[in-house]
Design an enzyme around this catalytic site. Structure first.
Site, PDB file in Angstrom:
ATOM      1  N   LYS A  67       0.808  -1.223   0.000  1.00 35.00           N
ATOM      2  CA  LYS A  67       0.000   0.000   0.000  1.00 35.00           C
ATOM      3  C   LYS A  67       0.846   1.280   0.000  1.00 35.00           C
ATOM      4  O   LYS A  67       2.052   1.235   0.283  1.00 35.00           O
ATOM      5  CB  LYS A  67      -0.902  -0.015   1.239  1.00 35.00           C
ATOM      6  N   TYR A  86     -12.976  -2.550  -1.899  1.00 32.77           N
ATOM      7  CA  TYR A  86     -13.390  -2.385  -0.503  1.00 32.77           C
ATOM      8  C   TYR A  86     -14.912  -2.220  -0.355  1.00 32.77           C
ATOM      9  O   TYR A  86     -15.372  -1.660   0.642  1.00 32.77           O
ATOM     10  CB  TYR A  86     -12.663  -1.186   0.123  1.00 32.77           C
ATOM     11  N   ARG A 106      -1.707 -14.082   4.983  1.00 28.80           N
ATOM     12  CA  ARG A 106      -2.400 -13.385   6.080  1.00 28.80           C
ATOM     13  C   ARG A 106      -1.602 -13.500   7.375  1.00 28.80           C
ATOM     14  O   ARG A 106      -1.515 -12.578   8.151  1.00 28.80           O
ATOM     15  CB  ARG A 106      -3.810 -13.954   6.294  1.00 28.80           C
ATOM     16  N   THR A 113      -5.231  -6.723  11.466  1.00 28.97           N
ATOM     17  CA  THR A 113      -5.533  -5.455  10.796  1.00 28.97           C
ATOM     18  C   THR A 113      -4.943  -4.235  11.509  1.00 28.97           C
ATOM     19  O   THR A 113      -4.404  -3.333  10.861  1.00 28.97           O
ATOM     20  CB  THR A 113      -7.072  -5.284  10.709  1.00 28.97           C
ATOM     21  N   ASN A 115      -1.585   0.271   7.365  1.00 27.34           N
ATOM     22  CA  ASN A 115      -1.043  -1.017   7.814  1.00 27.34           C
ATOM     23  C   ASN A 115      -0.297  -1.751   6.701  1.00 27.34           C
ATOM     24  O   ASN A 115      -0.196  -2.963   6.709  1.00 27.34           O
ATOM     25  CB  ASN A 115      -2.150  -1.868   8.447  1.00 27.34           C
ATOM     26  N   HIS A 160      -2.076  -5.299   1.899  1.00 26.48           N
ATOM     27  CA  HIS A 160      -3.335  -6.039   1.816  1.00 26.48           C
ATOM     28  C   HIS A 160      -3.012  -7.461   1.395  1.00 26.48           C
ATOM     29  O   HIS A 160      -2.136  -7.680   0.549  1.00 26.48           O
ATOM     30  CB  HIS A 160      -4.260  -5.409   0.766  1.00 26.48           C
ATOM     31  N   GLU A 214     -10.660 -10.687  -6.262  1.00 22.95           N
ATOM     32  CA  GLU A 214      -9.763  -9.529  -6.140  1.00 22.95           C
ATOM     33  C   GLU A 214      -8.726  -9.512  -7.262  1.00 22.95           C
ATOM     34  O   GLU A 214      -8.414  -8.453  -7.815  1.00 22.95           O
ATOM     35  CB  GLU A 214      -9.059  -9.563  -4.774  1.00 22.95           C
TER      36      GLU A 214
HETATM   37  N1  UDP Z   1      -9.308  -0.016   8.069  1.00 19.11           N
HETATM   38  C1  UDP Z   1      -9.428   1.234   8.645  1.00 19.11           C
HETATM   39  N2  UDP Z   1     -10.036   1.335   9.888  1.00 19.11           N
HETATM   40  C2  UDP Z   1     -10.514   0.252  10.550  1.00 19.11           C
HETATM   41  C3  UDP Z   1     -10.421  -1.011   9.943  1.00 19.11           C
HETATM   42  C4  UDP Z   1      -9.807  -1.111   8.691  1.00 19.11           C
HETATM   43  O1  UDP Z   1      -9.011   2.229   8.092  1.00 19.11           O
HETATM   44  O2  UDP Z   1     -11.054   0.405  11.671  1.00 19.11           O
HETATM   45  C5  UDP Z   1      -8.627  -0.140   6.760  1.00 19.11           C
HETATM   46  C6  UDP Z   1      -7.254  -0.804   6.893  1.00 19.11           C
HETATM   47  O3  UDP Z   1      -6.347  -0.186   5.997  1.00 19.11           O
HETATM   48  C7  UDP Z   1      -7.571  -2.223   6.469  1.00 19.11           C
HETATM   49  C8  UDP Z   1      -8.617  -2.014   5.384  1.00 19.11           C
HETATM   50  O4  UDP Z   1      -9.406  -0.934   5.885  1.00 19.11           O
HETATM   51  O5  UDP Z   1      -6.422  -2.921   6.028  1.00 19.11           O
HETATM   52  C9  UDP Z   1      -9.499  -3.207   5.094  1.00 19.11           C
HETATM   53  O6  UDP Z   1     -10.110  -3.620   6.280  1.00 19.11           O
HETATM   54  P1  UDP Z   1     -10.234  -5.161   6.658  1.00 19.11           P
HETATM   55  O7  UDP Z   1     -11.128  -5.249   7.853  1.00 19.11           O
HETATM   56  O8  UDP Z   1     -10.592  -5.959   5.456  1.00 19.11           O
HETATM   57  O9  UDP Z   1      -8.753  -5.512   7.163  1.00 19.11           O
HETATM   58  P2  UDP Z   1      -7.581  -6.389   6.480  1.00 19.11           P
HETATM   59  O10 UDP Z   1      -8.234  -7.522   5.741  1.00 19.11           O
HETATM   60  O11 UDP Z   1      -6.800  -5.481   5.591  1.00 19.11           O
HETATM   61  O12 UDP Z   1      -6.746  -6.886   7.639  1.00 19.11           O
HETATM   62 MG    MG Z   2      -9.833  -7.585   4.455  1.00 18.83          MG
END
Ligand code: UDP
Ligand code: MG
Length: 159
Positions: free
Chosen positions: A11, A51, A87, A93, A114, A117, A128
Protein backbone atom coordinates in the site's frame (compact mmCIF):
# COMPACT_ATOMS: atom_id res chain seq x y z
CA UNK A 1 -2.58 -28.03 -4.68
CA UNK A 2 0.29 -25.56 -4.60
CA UNK A 3 -1.25 -23.07 -7.01
CA UNK A 4 -3.66 -21.33 -4.67
CA UNK A 5 -3.39 -17.62 -5.38
CA UNK A 6 -3.59 -14.53 -3.25
CA UNK A 7 -3.65 -10.82 -4.11
CA UNK A 8 -1.12 -8.67 -2.30
CA UNK A 9 -1.21 -4.89 -2.38
CA UNK A 10 1.86 -3.12 -1.04
CA UNK A 11 0.00 0.00 0.00
CA UNK A 12 0.94 3.70 -0.34
CA UNK A 13 2.28 3.96 3.23
CA UNK A 14 4.77 1.15 2.52
CA UNK A 15 6.07 3.04 -0.51
CA UNK A 16 6.18 6.34 1.36
CA UNK A 17 8.10 4.68 4.19
CA UNK A 18 10.58 2.77 1.99
CA UNK A 19 9.17 -0.56 3.17
CA UNK A 20 8.05 -1.94 -0.20
CA UNK A 21 11.19 -4.05 -0.64
CA UNK A 22 10.92 -5.36 2.90
CA UNK A 23 7.31 -6.40 2.32
CA UNK A 24 8.01 -8.08 -1.02
CA UNK A 25 11.10 -9.75 0.37
CA UNK A 26 9.27 -11.32 3.30
CA UNK A 27 6.72 -13.00 1.02
CA UNK A 28 9.46 -14.13 -1.33
CA UNK A 29 11.72 -15.51 1.40
CA UNK A 30 8.83 -17.40 2.97
CA UNK A 31 8.54 -19.43 -0.22
CA UNK A 32 5.52 -17.87 -1.90
CA UNK A 33 5.96 -17.68 -5.66
CA UNK A 34 5.56 -14.32 -7.38
CA UNK A 35 3.45 -14.96 -10.49
CA UNK A 36 2.46 -11.34 -11.21
CA UNK A 37 3.70 -7.94 -10.14
CA UNK A 38 3.06 -4.35 -11.23
CA UNK A 39 2.94 -0.78 -9.98
CA UNK A 40 -0.31 1.10 -10.36
CA UNK A 41 -1.80 4.33 -9.10
CA UNK A 42 -5.07 2.68 -8.12
CA UNK A 43 -8.13 4.53 -9.37
CA UNK A 44 -10.92 5.36 -6.94
CA UNK A 45 -13.50 3.24 -8.80
CA UNK A 46 -11.36 0.08 -8.52
CA UNK A 47 -10.68 0.72 -4.85
CA UNK A 48 -14.37 1.23 -4.16
CA UNK A 49 -15.00 -2.17 -5.71
CA UNK A 50 -12.14 -3.78 -3.81
CA UNK A 51 -13.39 -2.38 -0.50
CA UNK A 52 -17.13 -2.56 -1.31
CA UNK A 53 -17.80 -4.66 1.82
CA UNK A 54 -16.62 -1.68 3.92
CA UNK A 55 -18.68 0.99 2.14
CA UNK A 56 -20.87 1.63 5.19
CA UNK A 57 -17.93 2.10 7.58
CA UNK A 58 -17.09 5.54 8.94
CA UNK A 59 -13.48 5.18 7.75
CA UNK A 60 -14.39 4.30 4.13
CA UNK A 61 -13.80 7.73 2.54
CA UNK A 62 -10.45 8.13 4.33
CA UNK A 63 -9.45 4.60 3.34
CA UNK A 64 -10.11 5.33 -0.33
CA UNK A 65 -8.21 8.65 -0.09
CA UNK A 66 -5.20 6.91 1.48
CA UNK A 67 -5.21 4.05 -1.00
CA UNK A 68 -5.50 6.38 -4.01
CA UNK A 69 -2.93 8.93 -2.78
CA UNK A 70 0.15 7.51 -4.57
CA UNK A 71 0.87 4.31 -6.52
CA UNK A 72 0.83 0.85 -4.94
CA UNK A 73 2.65 -2.35 -5.88
CA UNK A 74 0.37 -5.26 -6.67
CA UNK A 75 1.35 -8.90 -6.71
CA UNK A 76 -0.22 -12.26 -7.21
CA UNK A 77 1.46 -14.91 -5.10
CA UNK A 78 1.04 -18.63 -5.44
CA UNK A 79 1.59 -21.51 -3.04
CA UNK A 80 -0.05 -24.17 -0.94
CA UNK A 81 -2.63 -22.34 1.23
CA UNK A 82 -1.23 -19.06 -0.09
CA UNK A 83 -4.04 -16.96 1.41
CA UNK A 84 -3.57 -18.32 4.91
CA UNK A 85 0.21 -18.10 4.70
CA UNK A 86 0.18 -14.48 3.47
CA UNK A 87 -2.40 -13.39 6.08
CA UNK A 88 -0.21 -14.84 8.81
CA UNK A 89 2.83 -12.99 7.45
CA UNK A 90 1.06 -9.63 7.42
CA UNK A 91 -0.59 -9.96 10.87
CA UNK A 92 -3.84 -8.53 12.24
CA UNK A 93 -5.53 -5.45 10.80
CA UNK A 94 -4.61 -3.02 13.56
CA UNK A 95 -0.92 -2.25 13.65
CA UNK A 96 -0.69 -1.75 17.38
CA UNK A 97 -2.29 -5.13 18.04
CA UNK A 98 -0.62 -7.12 15.27
CA UNK A 99 1.83 -9.78 16.44
CA UNK A 100 5.51 -8.81 16.41
CA UNK A 101 7.28 -10.72 13.68
CA UNK A 102 4.52 -9.92 11.19
CA UNK A 103 4.80 -7.04 8.72
CA UNK A 104 2.12 -5.01 10.46
CA UNK A 105 3.31 -6.03 13.91
CA UNK A 106 6.83 -4.89 13.14
CA UNK A 107 6.16 -1.72 11.12
CA UNK A 108 2.66 -0.33 11.74
CA UNK A 109 1.10 1.50 14.68
CA UNK A 110 -2.07 2.48 12.83
CA UNK A 111 -5.56 1.05 12.31
CA UNK A 112 -5.52 2.27 8.72
CA UNK A 113 -1.93 2.65 7.52
CA UNK A 114 -1.04 -1.02 7.81
CA UNK A 115 1.27 -1.39 4.81
CA UNK A 116 -0.16 -4.39 3.00
CA UNK A 117 -3.33 -6.04 1.82
CA UNK A 118 -3.63 -9.81 1.47
CA UNK A 119 -6.78 -11.67 0.37
CA UNK A 120 -8.73 -13.31 3.18
CA UNK A 121 -9.81 -16.54 1.40
CA UNK A 122 -9.13 -18.26 -1.93
CA UNK A 123 -12.66 -17.34 -3.13
CA UNK A 124 -12.11 -13.67 -2.29
CA UNK A 125 -8.63 -13.82 -3.84
CA UNK A 126 -10.03 -14.98 -7.15
CA UNK A 127 -12.40 -12.00 -7.30
CA UNK A 128 -9.76 -9.53 -6.14
CA UNK A 129 -7.18 -10.76 -8.66
CA UNK A 130 -9.73 -10.33 -11.49
CA UNK A 131 -10.34 -6.77 -10.33
CA UNK A 132 -6.66 -5.82 -10.71
CA UNK A 133 -4.98 -8.23 -13.15
CA UNK A 134 -5.65 -9.45 -16.67
CA UNK A 135 -5.02 -13.18 -17.06
CA UNK A 136 -2.13 -12.44 -19.47
CA UNK A 137 -0.33 -10.49 -16.73
CA UNK A 138 -0.12 -13.63 -14.59
CA UNK A 139 2.79 -15.96 -15.37
CA UNK A 140 3.07 -19.73 -15.28
CA UNK A 141 6.62 -20.92 -14.79
CA UNK A 142 8.65 -23.48 -12.91
CA UNK A 143 11.08 -22.34 -10.26
CA UNK A 144 14.24 -24.39 -9.94
CA UNK A 145 14.06 -24.41 -6.13
CA UNK A 146 10.57 -25.95 -5.93
CA UNK A 147 11.91 -29.24 -4.54
CA UNK A 148 13.61 -27.35 -1.72
CA UNK A 149 10.49 -25.38 -0.78
CA UNK A 150 8.03 -28.26 -0.52
CA UNK A 151 8.52 -31.92 0.32
CA UNK A 152 6.41 -34.88 -0.79
CA UNK A 153 4.89 -37.47 1.51
CA UNK A 154 4.84 -41.20 0.83
CA UNK A 155 1.77 -40.79 -1.41
CA UNK A 156 3.48 -38.11 -3.48
CA UNK A 157 1.41 -35.30 -1.98
CA UNK A 158 3.05 -31.90 -1.52
CA UNK A 159 3.64 -31.30 2.17
N1 UDP B 1 -9.31 -0.02 8.07
C1 UDP B 1 -9.43 1.23 8.64
N2 UDP B 1 -10.04 1.34 9.89
C2 UDP B 1 -10.51 0.25 10.55
C3 UDP B 1 -10.42 -1.01 9.94
C4 UDP B 1 -9.81 -1.11 8.69
O1 UDP B 1 -9.01 2.23 8.09
O2 UDP B 1 -11.05 0.41 11.67
C5 UDP B 1 -8.63 -0.14 6.76
C6 UDP B 1 -7.25 -0.80 6.89
O3 UDP B 1 -6.35 -0.19 6.00
C7 UDP B 1 -7.57 -2.22 6.47
C8 UDP B 1 -8.62 -2.01 5.38
O4 UDP B 1 -9.41 -0.93 5.88
O5 UDP B 1 -6.42 -2.92 6.03
C9 UDP B 1 -9.50 -3.21 5.09
O6 UDP B 1 -10.11 -3.62 6.28
P1 UDP B 1 -10.23 -5.16 6.66
O7 UDP B 1 -11.13 -5.25 7.85
O8 UDP B 1 -10.59 -5.96 5.46
O9 UDP B 1 -8.75 -5.51 7.16
P2 UDP B 1 -7.58 -6.39 6.48
O10 UDP B 1 -8.23 -7.52 5.74
O11 UDP B 1 -6.80 -5.48 5.59
O12 UDP B 1 -6.75 -6.89 7.64
MG1 MG C 1 -9.83 -7.58 4.45
Amino acid sequence: MVNERTLIIVKPDALNRDLAGEAISRFERKGLKIVAMKMEHLPVYKLKEHYAHLAEKAFFEELIKYMSSIPSILMVLEGKEACKVARKLIGGTYGREAEPGTLRGDYSVSNQMNLVHASETPEIAEKEIKNFFAEKEIFEYNKTNFDWIYARDSKGEIV
